[in-house]
Design a protein around this motif. Structure first.
Motif, PDB file in Angstrom:
ATOM      1  N   ASP A   1       0.820  -1.216   0.000  1.00 52.28           N
ATOM      2  CA  ASP A   1       0.000   0.000   0.000  1.00 52.28           C
ATOM      3  C   ASP A   1       0.857   1.272   0.000  1.00 52.28           C
ATOM      4  O   ASP A   1       0.678   2.156   0.856  1.00 52.28           O
ATOM      5  CB  ASP A   1      -0.922   0.028   1.240  1.00 52.28           C
TER       6      ASP A   1
ATOM      7  N   MET B   1      -1.424  -6.020  10.681  1.00 53.56           N
ATOM      8  CA  MET B   1      -0.223  -5.186  10.854  1.00 53.56           C
ATOM      9  C   MET B   1      -0.271  -4.372  12.143  1.00 53.56           C
ATOM     10  O   MET B   1      -1.331  -3.925  12.567  1.00 53.56           O
ATOM     11  CB  MET B   1      -0.081  -4.254   9.642  1.00 53.56           C
TER      12      MET B   1
ATOM     13  N   ASP C   1      -8.055   3.294   4.054  1.00 53.27           N
ATOM     14  CA  ASP C   1      -7.327   3.814   2.887  1.00 53.27           C
ATOM     15  C   ASP C   1      -7.443   5.332   2.700  1.00 53.27           C
ATOM     16  O   ASP C   1      -7.851   5.827   1.627  1.00 53.27           O
ATOM     17  CB  ASP C   1      -7.778   3.089   1.611  1.00 53.27           C
TER      18      ASP C   1
ATOM     19  N   GLU D   1     -11.485  -0.025  -3.274  1.00 54.10           N
ATOM     20  CA  GLU D   1     -10.658   0.509  -2.186  1.00 54.10           C
ATOM     21  C   GLU D   1      -9.442   1.216  -2.804  1.00 54.10           C
ATOM     22  O   GLU D   1      -9.292   1.276  -4.033  1.00 54.10           O
ATOM     23  CB  GLU D   1     -10.178  -0.615  -1.248  1.00 54.10           C
TER      24      GLU D   1
ATOM     25  N   HIS E   1      -2.941  -1.865  -4.816  1.00 50.84           N
ATOM     26  CA  HIS E   1      -3.035  -0.570  -4.135  1.00 50.84           C
ATOM     27  C   HIS E   1      -1.871   0.276  -4.640  1.00 50.84           C
ATOM     28  O   HIS E   1      -0.767  -0.226  -4.794  1.00 50.84           O
ATOM     29  CB  HIS E   1      -2.930  -0.809  -2.618  1.00 50.84           C
TER      30      HIS E   1
ATOM     31  N   ARG F   1       3.398  -8.649   1.326  1.00 50.76           N
ATOM     32  CA  ARG F   1       3.591  -7.997   0.039  1.00 50.76           C
ATOM     33  C   ARG F   1       4.890  -7.179  -0.006  1.00 50.76           C
ATOM     34  O   ARG F   1       5.542  -6.989   1.016  1.00 50.76           O
ATOM     35  CB  ARG F   1       2.352  -7.106  -0.223  1.00 50.76           C
TER      36      ARG F   1
HETATM   37  O1  FUB Z   1      -3.234  -3.629   3.463  1.00 55.57           O
HETATM   38  C1  FUB Z   1      -4.523  -3.893   3.910  1.00 55.57           C
HETATM   39  C2  FUB Z   1      -5.538  -3.546   2.861  1.00 55.57           C
HETATM   40  O2  FUB Z   1      -5.311  -4.313   1.700  1.00 55.57           O
HETATM   41  C3  FUB Z   1      -5.473  -2.122   2.363  1.00 55.57           C
HETATM   42  O3  FUB Z   1      -6.051  -1.187   3.242  1.00 55.57           O
HETATM   43  C4  FUB Z   1      -6.157  -2.270   1.075  1.00 55.57           C
HETATM   44  O4  FUB Z   1      -6.042  -1.169   0.224  1.00 55.57           O
HETATM   45  C5  FUB Z   1      -5.530  -3.527   0.540  1.00 55.57           C
HETATM   46  O5  FUB Z   1      -4.296  -3.273  -0.072  1.00 55.57           O
END
Ligand code: FUB
Length: 372
Positions: free
Chosen positions: A65, A98, A185, A275, A326, A352
């Motif tokens: 992200d 996270m 987001d 999103e 993202h 990621r």
């Molecule tokens: O990283 C968690 C969530 O996954 C983000 O808020 C979204 O945009 C997607 O990437």
């Protein structure tokens, strides 16, 4: 269908088918400085025989992200910090668990990437419960602001803000989330007139559908989405007050329209907002870009005002490896760049790695579609 339980490789199948301080306005409108970029950071990467358009910016930690900005001529990336917690995958995205943010910086697109360590930890946010998702940042009046979505102690996503005198933190969180904030987001955009706006929202695990009545609805989320023939939910936005800590106006929904001028329907999942919104300005036009979620596209729409409406223009990037997609867009030294993530390092959708690649503008200001 779950937000996060889909196979981690939709991308490959789909591919075969298919200002000194505010970086997301064009340089004709704000100053940008720094060393000339070369192209090695966008060089192809190969893992296990698979070819990727770009290589991970760092390998020491998992990051996602990426919200990139140019502050005082240097590139700062505000990503999520992915970790392995052993949480089982489920519809709410609980496996994206996270707990802190690390900020990355680089002097130029091909420069060395520095990880500045923990900038904000969930344990230092008094109101937070769990899941620090995709953040963004802004600079105003000598202060850096980190905007972050995290579930509160009632498990409702809110957007918090933390401040620092340094772009890399450490950041100190405000005691409460931004009043009126919701979902996930945040993307913060400062216009050429100095006004700053926050765009926010994400459906499914991001809870946007739970706010349809204006109040948070904790009942079964599958019952809360509009039906496939109903108008899709739009992202939300509000102008920020001059203190950058609160909204100056009620949160409203923005409209994303097809080329026929009609709003997208909820069932049109290759076009409707899911999103990960981002705003930038180019030649006086406002470009709102976003993820289509379960169809894994990054797409963009344009408008004449930061409030929209925005008319769909096309696909920025085809699906990456991994479920989520993202991005952010910045201009540096006269070139435009897309920061994004995939799962090249782990092949696990919740672990990621962020990447960057150059965007190619078409004569009308739009973008050529990238294949990641
Ligand atoms: O990283 C968690 C969530 O996954 C983000 O808020 C979204 O945009 C997607 O990437």
């Amino acid at each position: 269908m779950s937000h996060f339980l889909k196979p981690a490789l939709p991308a490959l199948a789909a591919l075969s088918l298919l200002n000194a301080c505010q970086s997301n306005t064009s340089s004709s409108e704000t100053a940008a400085s720094g060393t000339a970029a070369d192209t090695s950071a966008t060089a192809a990467s190969a893992t296990g025989g698979q070819k990727f358009l770009a290589k991970p910016l760092i390998k020491e930690i998992y990051t996602a992200d990426p919200s990139a900005h140019v502050f005082n001529g240097k590139i700062y990336i505000y990503p999520s910090h992915d970790i392995e917690t052993g949480m089982p995958e489920n519809d709410n995205g609980d496996h994206f668990a996270m707990r802190d943010y690390h900020i990355l910086s680089m002097d130029s697109i091909n420069g060395k990437v520095t990880d500045h360590g923990v900038a904000l930890d969930v344990k230092d946010v008094p109101w937070a419960g769990r899941q620090m998702w995709a953040p963004d940042a802004a600079f105003k009046n000598g202060t850096y602001y980190l905007y972050f979505p995290v579930k509160d102690k009632q498990d409702i996503f809110r957007i918090g803000v933390a401040t620092s005198k340094s772009p890399t933190g450490p950041f100190k969180a405000e005691p409460k989330p931004i009043e009126g904030s919701l979902s996930i987001d945040p993307a913060v955009f400062t216009d050429t007139d100095g006004k700053t706006y926050m765009y926010m929202g994400g459906i499914w695990g991001g809870q946007l559908q739970r706010w349809r009545s204006g109040k948070y609805d904790a009942s079964d989320p599958k019952m809360q989405e509009p039906g496939p023939k109903e108008k899709a939910l739009g992202p939300k936005m509000a102008r920020l007050s001059s203190d950058m800590l609160s909204f100056a106006e009620p949160v409203k929904e923005i409209q994303i329209l097809g080329q026929d001028g009609k709003p997208f329907l909820s069932g049109d999942n290759t076009h409707r907002f899911f999103e990960g919104g981002w705003m930038h300005k180019y030649n006086g036009k406002y470009y709102f870009s976003y993820s289509t979620g379960d169809t894994h596209l990054l797409v963009y729409a344009t408008g004449d005002s930061p409030y929209g409406p925005f008319t769909y223009q096309g696909v920025l990037m085809n699906p990456v490896q991994g479920w989520t997609t993202h991005h952010s867009i910045i201009e540096k030294d006269g070139k435009w760049y897309l920061f994004y993530h995939d799962t090249e390092l782990s092949n696990k959708t919740w672990l990621r790695n962020v990447k960057v690649t150059e965007l190619k503008r078409k004569p009308d200001g739009g973008f050529e579609t990238l294949n990641p």
